[in-house]
Design an enzyme around this catalytic site. Structure first.
Site, PDB file in Angstrom:
ATOM      1  N   LYS A  54       0.919  -1.252  -0.126  1.00  0.00           N
ATOM      2  CA  LYS A  54      -0.027   0.181   0.024  1.00  0.00           C
ATOM      3  C   LYS A  54       0.906   1.267  -0.070  1.00  0.00           C
ATOM      4  O   LYS A  54       1.825   1.415   0.813  1.00  0.00           O
ATOM      5  CB  LYS A  54      -1.078   0.076   1.291  1.00  0.00           C
ATOM      6  CG  LYS A  54      -1.960   1.026   1.247  1.00  0.00           C
ATOM      7  CD  LYS A  54      -3.029   1.073   2.569  1.00  0.00           C
ATOM      8  CE  LYS A  54      -4.059   2.142   2.454  1.00  0.00           C
ATOM      9  NZ  LYS A  54      -4.785   2.278   3.479  1.00  0.00           N
ATOM     10  N   SER A  59      -9.486   2.738   1.747  1.00  0.00           N
ATOM     11  CA  SER A  59      -8.429   3.373   1.186  1.00  0.00           C
ATOM     12  C   SER A  59      -7.422   2.240   0.609  1.00  0.00           C
ATOM     13  O   SER A  59      -6.569   2.421   0.140  1.00  0.00           O
ATOM     14  CB  SER A  59      -7.572   4.303   1.920  1.00  0.00           C
ATOM     15  OG  SER A  59      -7.010   3.850   3.266  1.00  0.00           O
ATOM     16  N   SER A  78     -11.060   0.874   5.989  1.00  0.00           N
ATOM     17  CA  SER A  78     -10.187   0.875   4.897  1.00  0.00           C
ATOM     18  C   SER A  78      -9.454  -0.367   4.601  1.00  0.00           C
ATOM     19  O   SER A  78      -9.129  -0.549   3.493  1.00  0.00           O
ATOM     20  CB  SER A  78      -9.047   1.880   5.169  1.00  0.00           C
ATOM     21  OG  SER A  78      -9.691   3.199   5.196  1.00  0.00           O
TER      22      SER A  78
END
Length: 218
Positions: free
Chosen positions: A65, A140, A164
């Site tokens: 990420k 996210s 997220s």
């Protein structure tokens, strides 16, 4: 991997081939370091051949990420403010994954500063859902969930404050796990900075094969 039936070099090549096959449409992988990954894969195979003890994720290629620092890879966080940022040290979660044998191959897309429920930013654009490219992968950790659902890798690192990890996973038929804040490991200086925790997105659920449904509708 331990028996030599498959090598880290072969896994990394398959990982790169899958990125090439699906990422032009998916737009989930936004930075790569292929030569560094190949070098790490060769070293992993040499370690296995030497008979040394192997860590639990030995030779597994994985993107990360793009809110997590990985030394030598850009950490843009989907923001023009960090477009030129290349850290020289790694986040705790990346250090732990690499110590467990992971081969770091690149970074996955996020909403700008991870502040959004749709994985879009003005630097890299939109990550789509591999089950239906007209749909959102959420956020996210949408880039992480998308690469797993598309068959690029079996698991990946993300983070979660209000959903997220869990929501992108649910949008892509994966599993996202948010541990209790008191249980999740974090860097010593991070405890007071955020209610978010680090954690994984994992592979296929409900018996469905990942990464075979990426298509253009119609």
């Amino acid at each position: 991997m331990a028996s030599g039936e498959v090598s880290a070099v072969e896994l990394t090549a398959a990982h790169h081939a899958r990125i090439d096959a699906v990422n032009p449409v998916l737009n989930a992988v936004i930075a790569e370091a292929r030569e560094g990954a190949r070098t790490a894969a060769r070293a992993a195979d040499q370690r296995r051949a030497s008979g040394a003890a192997l860590p639990p994720l030995h030779g597994v290629p994985m993107t990360h990420k793009d809110t997590h620092d990985a030394a030598g890879l850009p950490t843009v966080k989907g923001s023009p403010l960090f477009a030129d940022t290349v850290p020289t040290t790694s986040s705790l979660i990346i250090d732990r994954l690499q110590a467990a044998g992971v081969i770091s191959t690149g970074k996955t897309n996020v909403p700008e500063l991870a502040a959004g429920s749709h994985t879009f930013n003005t630097v890299f654009g939109t990550t789509v859902n591999p089950w239906d490219i007209t749909r959102s992968a959420f956020g996210s950790s949408g880039g992480v969930a998308a690469v797993i659902a598309a068959g690029i890798q079996p698991a990946g690192d993300g983070s979660d404050m209000g959903g997220s990890l869990r929501t992108p996973a649910s949008f892509t038929n994966r599993v996202g796990f948010r541990a209790s804040s008191a249980v999740a490991d974090r860097a010593p200086d991070a405890a007071l900075r955020s209610a978010g925790v680090l954690g994984p997105v994992l592979g296929a659920v409900a018996g469905r094969r990942p990464g075979r449904i990426l298509h253009r509708p119609g």
